[in-house]
Design an enzyme around this catalytic site. Structure first.
Site, PDB file in Angstrom:
ATOM      1  N   CYS A 226      44.602  14.581  22.153  1.00 27.26           N
ATOM      2  CA  CYS A 226      45.304  15.544  22.919  1.00 27.26           C
ATOM      3  C   CYS A 226      46.916  15.446  22.982  1.00 27.26           C
ATOM      4  O   CYS A 226      47.385  16.225  23.848  1.00 27.26           O
ATOM      5  CB  CYS A 226      44.764  15.299  24.282  1.00 27.26           C
ATOM      6  SG  CYS A 226      42.946  15.802  24.218  1.00 27.26           S
TER       7      CYS A 226
ATOM      8  N   HIS B 243      50.804  15.037  31.688  1.00 28.63           N
ATOM      9  CA  HIS B 243      49.605  15.451  30.913  1.00 28.63           C
ATOM     10  C   HIS B 243      48.652  15.980  31.849  1.00 28.63           C
ATOM     11  O   HIS B 243      48.011  17.131  31.891  1.00 28.63           O
ATOM     12  CB  HIS B 243      48.937  14.313  30.242  1.00 28.63           C
ATOM     13  CG  HIS B 243      47.990  14.559  29.197  1.00 28.63           C
ATOM     14  ND1 HIS B 243      48.055  15.439  28.249  1.00 28.63           N
ATOM     15  CD2 HIS B 243      46.627  14.071  29.053  1.00 28.63           C
ATOM     16  CE1 HIS B 243      46.912  15.421  27.397  1.00 28.63           C
ATOM     17  NE2 HIS B 243      45.905  14.574  27.939  1.00 28.63           N
TER      18      HIS B 243
ATOM     19  N   GLU C  96      48.390   7.902  34.357  1.00 29.79           N
ATOM     20  CA  GLU C  96      49.691   8.573  34.271  1.00 29.79           C
ATOM     21  C   GLU C  96      50.685   7.899  35.437  1.00 29.79           C
ATOM     22  O   GLU C  96      51.715   7.387  35.396  1.00 29.79           O
ATOM     23  CB  GLU C  96      49.749   9.988  34.187  1.00 29.79           C
ATOM     24  CG  GLU C  96      49.131  10.443  33.009  1.00 29.79           C
ATOM     25  CD  GLU C  96      49.511  12.045  33.103  1.00 29.79           C
ATOM     26  OE1 GLU C  96      50.918  12.440  32.686  1.00 29.79           O
ATOM     27  OE2 GLU C  96      48.633  12.854  33.293  1.00 29.79           O
TER      28      GLU C  96
ATOM     29  N   LYS D 233      47.624  21.898  33.511  1.00 27.41           N
ATOM     30  CA  LYS D 233      46.329  22.016  33.185  1.00 27.41           C
ATOM     31  C   LYS D 233      45.304  22.424  34.199  1.00 27.41           C
ATOM     32  O   LYS D 233      44.170  23.054  34.005  1.00 27.41           O
ATOM     33  CB  LYS D 233      45.647  20.696  32.550  1.00 27.41           C
ATOM     34  CG  LYS D 233      46.291  20.442  31.386  1.00 27.41           C
ATOM     35  CD  LYS D 233      45.733  19.080  30.660  1.00 27.41           C
ATOM     36  CE  LYS D 233      46.496  18.810  29.156  1.00 27.41           C
ATOM     37  NZ  LYS D 233      47.791  18.381  29.481  1.00 27.41           N
TER      38      LYS D 233
ATOM     39  N   HIS E 243      42.820  22.708  29.712  1.00 19.57           N
ATOM     40  CA  HIS E 243      43.373  21.829  28.798  1.00 19.57           C
ATOM     41  C   HIS E 243      43.111  22.341  27.361  1.00 19.57           C
ATOM     42  O   HIS E 243      42.145  22.562  26.853  1.00 19.57           O
ATOM     43  CB  HIS E 243      42.599  20.440  28.735  1.00 19.57           C
ATOM     44  CG  HIS E 243      43.097  19.299  28.024  1.00 19.57           C
ATOM     45  ND1 HIS E 243      44.160  19.304  26.878  1.00 19.57           N
ATOM     46  CD2 HIS E 243      42.785  18.227  28.222  1.00 19.57           C
ATOM     47  CE1 HIS E 243      44.337  18.332  26.564  1.00 19.57           C
ATOM     48  NE2 HIS E 243      43.523  17.547  27.274  1.00 19.57           N
TER      49      HIS E 243
ATOM     50  N   PHE F 289      42.276  10.480  23.372  1.00 20.30           N
ATOM     51  CA  PHE F 289      41.348   9.802  22.839  1.00 20.30           C
ATOM     52  C   PHE F 289      41.805   8.719  21.920  1.00 20.30           C
ATOM     53  O   PHE F 289      42.625   9.258  21.264  1.00 20.30           O
ATOM     54  CB  PHE F 289      40.063  10.780  22.343  1.00 20.30           C
ATOM     55  CG  PHE F 289      39.122  11.347  23.068  1.00 20.30           C
ATOM     56  CD1 PHE F 289      39.298  11.127  24.620  1.00 20.30           C
ATOM     57  CD2 PHE F 289      37.938  11.794  22.921  1.00 20.30           C
ATOM     58  CE1 PHE F 289      38.224  11.752  25.404  1.00 20.30           C
ATOM     59  CE2 PHE F 289      37.028  12.244  23.712  1.00 20.30           C
ATOM     60  CZ  PHE F 289      37.324  12.383  24.941  1.00 20.30           C
TER      61      PHE F 289
END
Lengths: 223, 376
Positions: free
Chosen positions: B138, B271, B282, B300, B305, B363
Site C-alpha cells: 500500500c 495513510h 501512525e 480513505k 483505500h 503489508f
C-alpha cells in the site's frame, strides 16, 4: 564520492546452493533444505515461524537472501539493522495469485484463506526475509522488461549510495531458482563492480540467466 | 543535484475525474463509499466500497484498464508526454484477467504487472519495455514517486511520468474479507469507533520534472518533491509495528533528504486506513517526530483505500492543499480517537507554512514518507 560494490552473491536451485564469495557449494533438495543446511552449520538458530505456509517463490527468495547474507558476513537475526531488500522478476506474485484465487473459487467463492492472500504481493517474500533477518531498510519490488537486472542493479546501487543503509540485497526468484546480490558502500572487498553487472545483465530477467552469464557456478569447490 | 518538481497531476476516484471533483467531494464531507456493486458477490455487500460509477462491469476491459483510459484521455498526459522515464505503481494491476483465466482457461500471465506496464506503454505511444513496475504494497505510489524523483535529482533523467492504479476486485475483497479488515460502516480513519478499511477504485498520473527543464519549457509547477524516506518494520507480515518506529524512521529519512526540521512541516497527509492498528501506529510515529500536534487528514474515509494508487493520489492532493493553503476534512471522522484528538479534524483547516508530509504503510511492514514543498 560514495562507491557501491557487489560484495556477495548466492544462488539456489532445486539441487544446489552456492555462496559465491566464499566459494561454498552444497547439494540440497530445494529451498527448505538450503535453510536447514544453514541451521546445521550454525548460521541461523531456527527456521521461520510461519515457514510452513511459504509459497514456492517465498521459499526460494527467503533461502537465497539468507545464503547471500552468510556470503557477505551479515548477521542474521539479533538487533535490527538498516539493510534494504529489492526484488525483481517479470512474473511477480503470479503463481501465488493463482493459488489464492483458485482455492477461493474451489471453495465456492464463499471464503478465502488469509494465509494464501498474504503472498499475493510481490513484496511478501522479501518481507518474510526482512522479518526473519531484522532488516529495516527500504523494501520494494520492481521490474523492467528491457533493462532487466541491469536496471535493477542501478536502482539498488543508487539506493545504497543515497541512504543510510549499510547494505542492499537484490533478489530475483521463481519457484525453482533464486539469485541474490549484496551491495555495500565503501566495502574493502568486491565480487563484481556495479558497472560490470549493469553492462552484462542488461535485459536479463531470469535468475538462472544471471548466474550463467556471470559464470559463477562452474569450478566452485564443495564445502 | 537537481530540484524535482511536479508539473502535472490528474486522477480518477469514486468522486469522479479530476482534482477539482475530488476537492469538492472532500469539502462536502460526503463519503463516496457505498454498497459494493461491481463484484456482484452477496457476501461482500456488508463491506462497502468506493467504486467509480462510470466503469462498465460488462466490458471486456478490466476495471483498472477502464480507470487508466479515463486518465489517459485527459489533457494532462497528452500535453506533457513523453517523459524520459515511466513508472507504473500497482499492487494487483489487472487482476480480473487472472480471475477470468480460471473460468475460461485464458492465459493467467496476461494479469502480470509487467504486462500492464507494456499495455500502458503501447497505449501512450512510449518505447515498449522501458517502463518500470514498482510495487511496495500500500506504499507503492510513494515508492514510485520517490524512485522517480531520485533519478531526476541525481541527473539520470530529466522527467518522469508515474501512473498508479488499482481497482476494487473480487480477488482483493475476498482477501481483505478473510483478514476481517473491512469496516461494515465504511472506513473511519482516526475515529474512536473505526473497525477497518474500505476498498476504492483509483488511478492517478503525475509528471515530475527537473526544475530547470520546467522553467525552460515555461511549465507551471504544482509543488517541489523535496524529500523522501523508506523503511521496513521487520515486525509482522501483515500488521504494523505497534510503536511506529519504522514509519518514524521513514519520516526522519524524508526530513533529512529535504534538509528541513520537523517544525517546518505544515500538515500531514496520513495513510489513515481506518484499521485499529494502522491508525494507532501512525499516531505513535507522529508523536515520535513532532513535539506538538500537526494538522492531519486522511482521504480513505472519502475515496476508500486505493492500494497501489493511494500514495500518488494522496501526494497529488497534498500538492493541491499546499497551493490552496487549506487541508480537507477527514471524511468519516465523528469522534476522534483520543490519541489523534487535536491532530485530526472533521472540518477543513487553513494551513500556513510550506511543507507537506505524506506517509504510507503496507503489508510486510513497508513504510514510505514523501515531503512536498509549496512553490510560489
Amino acid at each position: 564520492m560514495i562507491s557501491v560494490r557487489v560484495t556477495a552473491m548466492a544462488f539456489i536451485t532445486r539441487n544446489q546452493c552456492l555462496a559465491v564469495g566464499q566459494q561454498r557449494c552444497e547439494p540440497c533438495s530445494g529451498a527448505k533444505d538450503a535453510c536447514r543446511i544453514l541451521q546445521d552449520r550454525g548460521f541461523i538458530s531456527g527456521q521461520p515461524k510461519n515457514g510452513g505456509r511459504f509459497d514456492p517463490v517465498t521459499q526460494t527468495t527467503f533461502a537465497v537472501a539468507l545464503w547471500a547474507c552468510v556470503d557477505a558476513g551479515l548477521p542474521i537475526g539479533g538487533p535490527k539493522r538498516r539493510i534494504g531488500i529489492v526484488g525483481t522478476g517479470l512474473q511477480g506474485s503470479l503463481e501465488a495469485n493463482r493459488a489464492f484465487f483458485a482455492d477461493y473459487v474451489n471453495a465456492g467463492r464463499n471464503s478465502a484463506r488469509s494465509n494464501l492472500f498474504v503472498y499475493t504481493l510481490p513484496t511478501t517474500p522479501l518481507a518474510e526475509a526482512a522479518l526473519f533477518c531484522g532488516f529495516t531498510g527500504p523494501l520494494w519490488y520492481m521490474c523492467q522488461p528491457v533493462g532487466g537486472w541491469g536496471r535493477m542493479i542501478e536502482e539498488a546501487a543508487r539506493c545504497a549510495a543515497e541512504t543510510d543503509i549499510e547494505a542492499m540485497l537484490l533478489v530475483g526468484a521463481d519457484a525453482n531458482e533464486a539469485v541474490c546480490l549484496v551491495m555495500q558502500k565503501n566495502a574493502d572487498k568486491e565480487l563484481f563492480s556495479v558497472s560490470y553487472l549493469k553492462k552484462h545483465l542488461q535485459g536479463v530477467n531470469a535468475p538462472g540467466d544471471v548466474v550463467r552469464i556471470l559464470g559463477v557456478a562452474p569450478g566452485m569447490k564443495g564445502s | 543535484m537537481s530540484d524535482v518538481v511536479i508539473t502535472a497531476f490528474d486522477l480518477v476516484t469514486a468522486y469522479g475525474l479530476g482534482t477539482d471533483c475530488v476537492w469538492k467531494g472532500l469539502a462536502s464531507n460526503r463519503s463516496a463509499i457505498g454498497p459494493a456493486r461491481r463484484t456482484g458477490q452477496a457476501r461482500f455487500e456488508a463491506a462497502p466500497t468506493a467504486e467509480c460509477a462510470h466503469l462498465d462491469p460488462q466490458s471486456r476491459d478490466t476495471a483498472v484498464w477502464q480507470l487508466c483510459r479515463s486518465l489517459f484521455d485527459s489533457t494532462v498526459v497528452r500535453e506533457q508526454s513523453p517523459a524520459e522515464d515511466f513508472f507504473l505503481s500497482t499492487t494487483v494491476g489487472e487482476i480480473e484477467l487472472l480471475e477470468r483465466s480460471l473460468v475460461d482457461g485464458s492465459d493467467a500471465a496476461e494479469s502480470s504487472l509487467a504486462n500492464l506496464c507494456l499495455k500502458i506503454e503501447r497505449y501512450l505511444g512510449l518505447q515498449a519495455g522501458r517502463g518500470t513496475v514498482v510495487s511496495a504494497a500500500c506504499a507503492s505510489g510513494s515508492y514510485a514517486l520517490a524512485l522517480a524523483a531520485s533519478r531526476i535529482r541525481q541527473g539520470l533523467s530529466a522527467s518522469a511520468m508515474i501512473v498508479a492504479c488499482d481497482s476494487v476486485s473480487e480477488f482483493v475483497l475476498a482477501g481483505f474479507n478473510s483478514l476481517m479488515a473491512m469496516d461494515k460502516q465504511g472506513a473511519r480513519p482516526f475515529d474512536s469507533a473505526r473497525q477497518g478499511l474500505s476498498l476504492g477504485d483509483g488511478a492517478a498520473v503525475m509528471v515530475l520534472m527537473n526544475a530547470d527543464l520546467a522553467r525552460e519549457r515555461n511549465i507551471p509547477v504544482l509543488a517541489d518533491v523535496a524529500g523522501w524516506g523508506m523503511s521496513d518494520d521487520a515486525n509482522h507480515i501483515t500488521g504494523p509495528s505497534r510503536d511506529g518506529a519504522g514509519l518514524a524512521q521513514a519520516i526522519q529519512g524524508a526530513l533529512t533528504t529535504a534538509g528541513i526540521a520537523a517544525r517546518d512541516i505544515s500538515f500531514i497527509s496520513a495513510h489513515g486506513t481506518g484499521t485499529l492498528y494502522n491508525d494507532a501506529m501512525e499516531m505513535q510515529a507522529f508523536k515520535k517526530i513532532f513535539s506538538a500536534p500537526v494538522p492531519i487528514y486522511g482521504l480513505k474515509g472519502a475515496i476508500g483505500h486505493t492500494l497501489g494508487a493511494a500514495g500518488l493520489i494522496e501526494a497529488g492532493m497534498a500538492a493541491q492543499a499546499l497551493r490552496r493553503r487549506s487541508i480537507p476534512p477527514t471524511v468519516g471522522l465523528s469522534s476522534p480517537d483520543p490519541e489523534a484528538a487535536g491532530w485530526v479534524s472533521a472540518a477543513p483547516r487553513v494551513v500556513s507554512s510550506d511543507h507537506a508530509l505524506c506517509v504510507n504503510a503496507g503489508f510486510g511492514g513497508i513504510n514510505a514518507a514523501v515531503i512536498l514543498k509549496r512553490r510560489d
